[in-house]
Design a protein around this motif. Structure first.
Motif, PDB file in Angstrom:
ATOM      1  N   GLY A  73      64.099  45.752  94.711  1.00  0.00           N
ATOM      2  CA  GLY A  73      63.334  47.266  95.071  1.00  0.00           C
ATOM      3  C   GLY A  73      61.907  46.747  95.088  1.00  0.00           C
ATOM      4  N   ILE A  74      61.377  46.023  94.106  1.00  0.00           N
ATOM      5  CA  ILE A  74      59.857  45.721  94.324  1.00  0.00           C
ATOM      6  C   ILE A  74      59.575  44.865  95.420  1.00  0.00           C
ATOM      7  N   VAL A  75      60.178  43.869  95.499  1.00  0.00           N
ATOM      8  CA  VAL A  75      59.893  42.780  96.828  1.00  0.00           C
ATOM      9  C   VAL A  75      59.893  43.580  97.985  1.00  0.00           C
ATOM     10  N   PHE A  76      61.190  44.044  98.281  1.00  0.00           N
ATOM     11  CA  PHE A  76      61.357  44.672  99.475  1.00  0.00           C
ATOM     12  C   PHE A  76      60.728  45.928  99.855  1.00  0.00           C
ATOM     13  N   GLY A  77      60.550  46.630  98.633  1.00  0.00           N
ATOM     14  CA  GLY A  77      59.484  48.011  98.681  1.00  0.00           C
ATOM     15  C   GLY A  77      58.276  47.490  99.039  1.00  0.00           C
ATOM     16  N   HIS A  78      57.908  46.703  98.573  1.00  0.00           N
ATOM     17  CA  HIS A  78      56.187  46.019  98.821  1.00  0.00           C
ATOM     18  C   HIS A  78      56.135  45.863 100.491  1.00  0.00           C
ATOM     19  N   PHE A  79      57.090  45.262 100.860  1.00  0.00           N
ATOM     20  CA  PHE A  79      56.862  44.934 102.522  1.00  0.00           C
ATOM     21  C   PHE A  79      57.300  46.107 103.222  1.00  0.00           C
ATOM     22  N   GLY A  80      58.264  46.759 102.711  1.00  0.00           N
ATOM     23  CA  GLY A  80      58.826  48.223 103.154  1.00  0.00           C
ATOM     24  C   GLY A  80      57.546  48.925 103.477  1.00  0.00           C
ATOM     25  N   ASP A  81      56.756  49.078 102.412  1.00  0.00           N
ATOM     26  CA  ASP A  81      55.483  50.008 102.570  1.00  0.00           C
ATOM     27  C   ASP A  81      54.322  49.358 103.100  1.00  0.00           C
ATOM     28  N   ARG A  82      54.368  48.052 103.419  1.00  0.00           N
ATOM     29  CA  ARG A  82      53.333  47.501 104.106  1.00  0.00           C
ATOM     30  C   ARG A  82      53.673  47.145 105.465  1.00  0.00           C
ATOM     31  N   VAL A  83      54.999  46.759 105.858  1.00  0.00           N
ATOM     32  CA  VAL A  83      55.463  46.445 107.097  1.00  0.00           C
ATOM     33  C   VAL A  83      56.085  47.073 107.846  1.00  0.00           C
ATOM     34  N   GLY A  84      57.173  47.911 107.245  1.00  0.00           N
ATOM     35  CA  GLY A  84      57.996  48.707 107.691  1.00  0.00           C
ATOM     36  C   GLY A  84      59.219  48.885 107.346  1.00  0.00           C
ATOM     37  N   ARG A  85      60.107  50.043 107.333  1.00  0.00           N
ATOM     38  CA  ARG A  85      61.359  50.197 106.683  1.00  0.00           C
ATOM     39  C   ARG A  85      62.150  49.545 107.271  1.00  0.00           C
ATOM     40  N   LYS A  86      62.289  49.443 108.692  1.00  0.00           N
ATOM     41  CA  LYS A  86      63.442  48.865 109.594  1.00  0.00           C
ATOM     42  C   LYS A  86      63.640  47.375 109.490  1.00  0.00           C
ATOM     43  N   SER A  87      62.575  46.722 109.423  1.00  0.00           N
ATOM     44  CA  SER A  87      62.637  45.326 109.329  1.00  0.00           C
ATOM     45  C   SER A  87      63.172  44.604 107.727  1.00  0.00           C
ATOM     46  N   MET A  88      62.858  45.432 106.804  1.00  0.00           N
ATOM     47  CA  MET A  88      63.318  45.117 105.611  1.00  0.00           C
ATOM     48  C   MET A  88      65.047  45.282 105.338  1.00  0.00           C
ATOM     49  N   LEU A  89      65.366  46.201 106.057  1.00  0.00           N
ATOM     50  CA  LEU A  89      66.966  46.690 106.001  1.00  0.00           C
ATOM     51  C   LEU A  89      67.647  45.742 106.781  1.00  0.00           C
ATOM     52  N   VAL A  90      67.037  45.054 107.930  1.00  0.00           N
ATOM     53  CA  VAL A  90      67.892  43.995 108.485  1.00  0.00           C
ATOM     54  C   VAL A  90      67.874  42.721 107.583  1.00  0.00           C
ATOM     55  N   LEU A  91      66.863  42.488 106.953  1.00  0.00           N
ATOM     56  CA  LEU A  91      66.792  41.362 106.293  1.00  0.00           C
ATOM     57  C   LEU A  91      67.685  41.477 104.785  1.00  0.00           C
ATOM     58  N   THR A  92      67.622  42.660 104.266  1.00  0.00           N
ATOM     59  CA  THR A  92      68.403  42.742 103.220  1.00  0.00           C
ATOM     60  C   THR A  92      70.077  42.710 103.576  1.00  0.00           C
ATOM     61  N   MET A  93      70.396  43.338 104.719  1.00  0.00           N
ATOM     62  CA  MET A  93      71.785  43.109 104.971  1.00  0.00           C
ATOM     63  C   MET A  93      72.239  41.617 105.279  1.00  0.00           C
ATOM     64  N   THR A  94      71.390  40.758 105.948  1.00  0.00           N
ATOM     65  CA  THR A  94      71.663  39.528 106.263  1.00  0.00           C
ATOM     66  C   THR A  94      71.654  38.665 104.847  1.00  0.00           C
ATOM     67  N   LEU A  95      70.685  38.893 103.850  1.00  0.00           N
ATOM     68  CA  LEU A  95      70.817  38.144 102.798  1.00  0.00           C
ATOM     69  C   LEU A  95      72.213  38.718 101.788  1.00  0.00           C
ATOM     70  N   MET A  96      72.484  39.856 101.962  1.00  0.00           N
ATOM     71  CA  MET A  96      74.070  40.192 101.082  1.00  0.00           C
ATOM     72  C   MET A  96      74.998  39.455 101.867  1.00  0.00           C
ATOM     73  N   ALA A  97      75.240  39.476 102.860  1.00  0.00           N
ATOM     74  CA  ALA A  97      76.377  38.924 103.700  1.00  0.00           C
ATOM     75  C   ALA A  97      76.542  37.367 103.444  1.00  0.00           C
ATOM     76  N   LEU A  98      75.537  36.980 103.296  1.00  0.00           N
ATOM     77  CA  LEU A  98      75.415  35.155 103.170  1.00  0.00           C
ATOM     78  C   LEU A  98      75.732  35.181 101.767  1.00  0.00           C
ATOM     79  N   ALA A  99      74.999  35.907 100.825  1.00  0.00           N
ATOM     80  CA  ALA A  99      75.780  35.663  99.323  1.00  0.00           C
ATOM     81  C   ALA A  99      77.095  35.894  99.180  1.00  0.00           C
ATOM     82  N   SER A 100      77.677  36.837  99.624  1.00  0.00           N
ATOM     83  CA  SER A 100      78.654  37.272  99.504  1.00  0.00           C
ATOM     84  C   SER A 100      79.841  36.240 100.094  1.00  0.00           C
ATOM     85  N   PHE A 101      79.324  35.640 101.165  1.00  0.00           N
ATOM     86  CA  PHE A 101      80.083  34.468 101.895  1.00  0.00           C
ATOM     87  C   PHE A 101      80.356  33.547 101.113  1.00  0.00           C
TER      88      PHE A 101
END
Length: 459
Positions: A73-101
């Motif tokens: 929440g802190i890491v992605f929240g920081h960049f979500g508040d600085r860079v944007g909500r959308k790009s962080m959501l794409v990154l979190t989804m990719t990271l989750m899928a790779l960990a589950s795989f």
């Protein structure tokens, strides 16, 4: 020609749908681990321990993911508040899928010894970081595109992703658990985790087509025009919104403890009483399916009467109902087991959880909302959902196991009463104006009010 209002409504619906689908995919991965921890991991990754201790150890790895969620929440929240909500959501989804795989490919304890649980915990920590950044972005994207009178309903689409992901995860896991025991333990449990890459492709297709939050875009424009250097979002949260973090954390614990126990601990508890595994999984699937519809219903109600009345009422009723909830399960009746799940998830938990996304998000100003909402909510998941199965298993063990569930019910009741008290200390926010760069949070403290007043005078 369509009006601007009509176009805005269409865009709001598209964003809400993307929040729902994206969250459902992320929570499929995250909650799939809960089912596996309840039914599989104690036998495959903690084989050197006795069954009860192995189950507690498996729930310990489950808790590790929740511990990592505030960091996400802190890491992605920081960049979500600085860079944007959308790009962080794409990154979190990719990271989750790779960990589950990766979990689906892990060797077991019999194959590589102690490195098996070490790698399992590592993958779970990555899952926790990813989902820690997911929830805040998904809730804010939907809420910040919505009109004031529909904010609770719009934000709840992110919370609807939880039970939707649970339905998919439980259904897929149940299908493979129907295999003969040796096939399920050797390869069947892995397939649901490996399917994550397929869901990733679907999720990315949807998320890459949405637009950025208009409130964030406006806040970013103001920040660029201002001569004042912008401090890190986390520092803003810690300086202006400390009280809000504490209240959002405690206020959310009741719903998240109940959610976690029904999703994980109850699987082990009910099968230990003699219920068939397939029966318990079916009950969980049915209740989660109903949950998808009751979450937005309670959220919409909070748009009309306020967040506090809905959430406090739900917490108080849940505190009382925690005891009959387990009495239904202890009956040994499959019908009453279904009744317990339906009472617990679509009714009790949804009444607290439905308005929660808006309740937490409305506590923070736009420039730090991703960080603040994520941190408050993820601390609640760590304190509530992350530790609940471990605490419940330990309480049950100390009570002698079996159907001695009184201490577990008491634990739920106490947490729900604490949540009700925390929510009562906040200020009603369902009609607050989020266009203010500093926000008008539900429990804005003295420093926050002063900062908001200063920002208002400046602009």
């Amino acid at each position: 020609m369509p009006t601007n209002d009509a176009a805005r409504r269409r865009q709001s619906r598209r964003i809400a749908l993307s929040s729902f689908v994206g969250s459902a995919i992320e929570f499929y991965d995250f909650l799939l681990y809960g089912a596996a921890a309840s039914l599989v991991f104690n036998e495959l990754f903690f084989t050197s321990l006795n069954p009860l201790t192995g189950t507690i150890a498996a729930f310990g790895t489950l808790a590790a993911g929740y511990v990592a969620r505030p960091l996400g929440g802190i890491v992605f929240g920081h960049f979500g508040d600085r860079v944007g909500r959308k790009s962080m959501l794409v990154l979190t989804m990719t990271l989750m899928a790779l960990a589950s795989f990766a979990i689906g490919l892990l060797p077991t304890y019999d194959q590589i010894g102690i490195w098996a649980p070490v790698l399992l915990i590592t993958a779970r920590l990555v899952q926790g970081i990813a989902v820690g950044g997911e929830w805040g972005g998904a809730a804010l994207m939907a809420m910040e595109h919505a009109s004031t009178e529909r904010r609770g309903l719009a934000a709840s689409f992110a919370n609807m992703g939880g039970p939707a992901g649970a339905v998919i995860a439980t259904a897929v896991f149940a299908a493979f658990s129907a295999l003969p025991e040796h096939q399920f333990l050797s390869w069947g449990w892995r397939v649901p985790f490996l399917l994550s890459v397929v869901l990733l492709a679907i999720g990315l297709f949807i998320r890459l087509r949405v637009t950025e939050s208009p409130l964030f875009t406006e806040a970013q424009r103001r920040a660029q025009e201002s001569a004042v250097k912008q401090e890190a979002p986390l520092l803003t949260v810690l300086r202006q919104y400390r009280k809000n973090i504490v209240l959002s954390c405690l206020g959310g614990c009741g719903a998240l403890v109940l959610q976690s126990l029904l999703a994980t601990f109850m699987l082990t508890y009910a099968t230990g009483l003699g219920y068939e595994r397939s029966t318990v999984l079916l009950a969980q699937t049915v209740s989660s399916a109903l949950h998808i519809f009751t979450i937005p219903a309670f959220a919409a109600l909070s748009d009309r009467v306020g967040r506090k009345p809905v959430m406090i009422s739900g917490a108080l009723v849940a505190a009382v109902a925690a005891f009959p909830l387990f009495w239904l399960v202890n009956s040994g009746s499959a019908a009453l087991l279904f009744a317990a799940y339906i009472l617990g998830n679509p009714i009790l938990q949804a009444s607290m959880y439905g308005p929660m996304a808006a309740f937490v998000s409305e506590m923070f100003g736009t420039r730090a909302r991703y960080t603040g909402a994520s941190l408050g909510y993820q601390l609640a998941t760590t304190l509530g959902a992350g530790t609940a199965p471990l605490i419940a298993s330990s309480l049950l063990s100390s009570a002698g196991g079996g159907s001695n569930s009184t201490t577990v019910s008491l634990f739920i009741a106490v947490v729900c009463l604490v949540s009700a008290a925390a929510i009562a200390l906040t200020r009603e926010s369902h009609r607050s104006d989020l266009s203010d760069a500093e926000g008008t949070g539900a429990a804005l403290n003295t420093e926050g009010r002063a900062a908001a007043a200063t920002a208002g005078a400046t602009h």
